[in-house]
Design an enzyme around this catalytic site. Sequence first.
Site, mmCIF file in Angstrom:
data_model
loop_
_atom_site.group_PDB
_atom_site.id
_atom_site.type_symbol
_atom_site.label_atom_id
_atom_site.label_comp_id
_atom_site.label_asym_id
_atom_site.label_seq_id
_atom_site.Cartn_x
_atom_site.Cartn_y
_atom_site.Cartn_z
ATOM 1 N N SER A 1 -28.930 19.483 -36.671
ATOM 2 C CA SER A 1 -27.857 20.351 -37.162
ATOM 3 C C SER A 1 -26.514 19.937 -36.594
ATOM 4 O O SER A 1 -26.434 19.449 -35.459
ATOM 5 C CB SER A 1 -28.162 21.794 -36.730
ATOM 6 O OG SER A 1 -27.022 22.614 -36.899
ATOM 7 N N TYR B 1 -30.255 27.858 -29.490
ATOM 8 C CA TYR B 1 -30.763 27.243 -30.729
ATOM 9 C C TYR B 1 -30.222 25.812 -30.833
ATOM 10 O O TYR B 1 -30.977 24.862 -31.036
ATOM 11 C CB TYR B 1 -30.329 28.062 -31.951
ATOM 12 C CG TYR B 1 -30.383 27.263 -33.225
ATOM 13 C CD1 TYR B 1 -29.224 26.734 -33.788
ATOM 14 C CD2 TYR B 1 -31.603 26.982 -33.837
ATOM 15 C CE1 TYR B 1 -29.282 25.963 -34.927
ATOM 16 C CE2 TYR B 1 -31.664 26.214 -34.981
ATOM 17 C CZ TYR B 1 -30.488 25.702 -35.524
ATOM 18 O OH TYR B 1 -30.542 24.922 -36.656
ATOM 19 N N LYS C 1 -32.100 21.842 -30.697
ATOM 20 C CA LYS C 1 -31.897 20.720 -31.630
ATOM 21 C C LYS C 1 -31.476 19.481 -30.825
ATOM 22 O O LYS C 1 -31.983 18.383 -31.017
ATOM 23 C CB LYS C 1 -30.813 21.063 -32.669
ATOM 24 C CG LYS C 1 -31.216 22.136 -33.669
ATOM 25 C CD LYS C 1 -32.378 21.690 -34.546
ATOM 26 C CE LYS C 1 -32.672 22.677 -35.661
ATOM 27 N NZ LYS C 1 -33.855 22.302 -36.450
#
Length: 341
Positions: free
Chosen positions: A125, A149, A153
């Site tokens: 992302s 989060y 990644k």
Amino acid sequence: MRVLLTGGAGFIGSHTAVSLLEAGHEVVALDNLYNASPESLRRVEAITGGKAPLVIGDCTNARDLDRAFEAYGQIDAVIHFAGYKAVGESVSKPLDYYQNNLDATFMLLRAMKRHNCRAIVFSSSATVYGTIQKMPLREDFPTGCTNPYGWTKWMNERVLTDCASADQTLSVVLLRYFNPIGAHPSGRIGEDPSGIPNNLMPFICQVAAGKLDHLNVFGNDYPTADGTGVRDYIHVCDLAEGHVAAVEYAVEHPGTEVVNLGTGEGYSVLDIVHTFERVNDLRIPYEITPRRPGDVATVYADASKAKKLLHWQARRNLDSMCRDAWNWQKQNPDGYGKDKE
Ligand code: WQD
């Protein structure tokens, strides 16, 4: 080739299954249905006339992974979508996010080794770029995150890169998504968030459907043309086709590549609202509210590496993103709703 899609029943996974089948590949989905419906894959089969078998299981479970690798024949490559993905939730439940999103990758890599599968495309992302304000964002820019989060990644990118350095036969492509929106033009598959949507487009769609009263525009005092946040929105079907290009590249090229999947164009919140209203001939009432903590003013991609390396570029415009998003919402006011089982 036969591609295993972890999280394959989800929004991007199901659209990628359509594009892979349409490109003549075979797919197998592994999904624990924590945030997805099996109905999405039944509709993938209806759209393509192909097969999209689902193995119900969890990427953190070795036996479930072995079932997915063995059930339908040799798996030539994996596209790894599975993971928790709510930014806000990751702040309140960091341990759940780190454990789930990292364990899933560790267990998947070990299963790939057991089953002689040497190519993986990872759903990363643009969030790994953190709060960099130098646009457009390029793959060689420094990275660093602002929420758990994003760090999962970032850490998964690190793990995959180091594993490919240690095992010269392993192929890794890390795809950094910008803002995927829209739906397949058939309106049969789309984004089906649970609860009140965090992201802009599903929220707008629910306002248009009368499920939510109005849109809150998070700040109009940013240093942008109209003061509202600017992002690089990409049609989910373009994103899906980018995955086909990435997995076809991965099976031919060992080593690691990082690639942005964006359009290279930035649009503001009000650009989205006005385009959505125009192409769908309806009104989206909104109020300006304070900025959302953690948001930055402007984010958009340098999309040149994807074009050069993968011979892929986004080709659908903002009008079609807004039209296709509303078409899905209209046809499926409750998402996969009653068909969830
Ligand atoms: C877009 C713009 C908001 C909702 C997030 C994740 C990122 C990635 C993509 C997974 C911003 C504004 C939004 C609303 C608003 N996800 N907005 N009212 O924040 O760019 O990225 O989704 O990888 O990790 O962070 O997307 O859709 O939430 O916001 O005004 O109700 O819309 O301020 O400018 P974002 P978003």
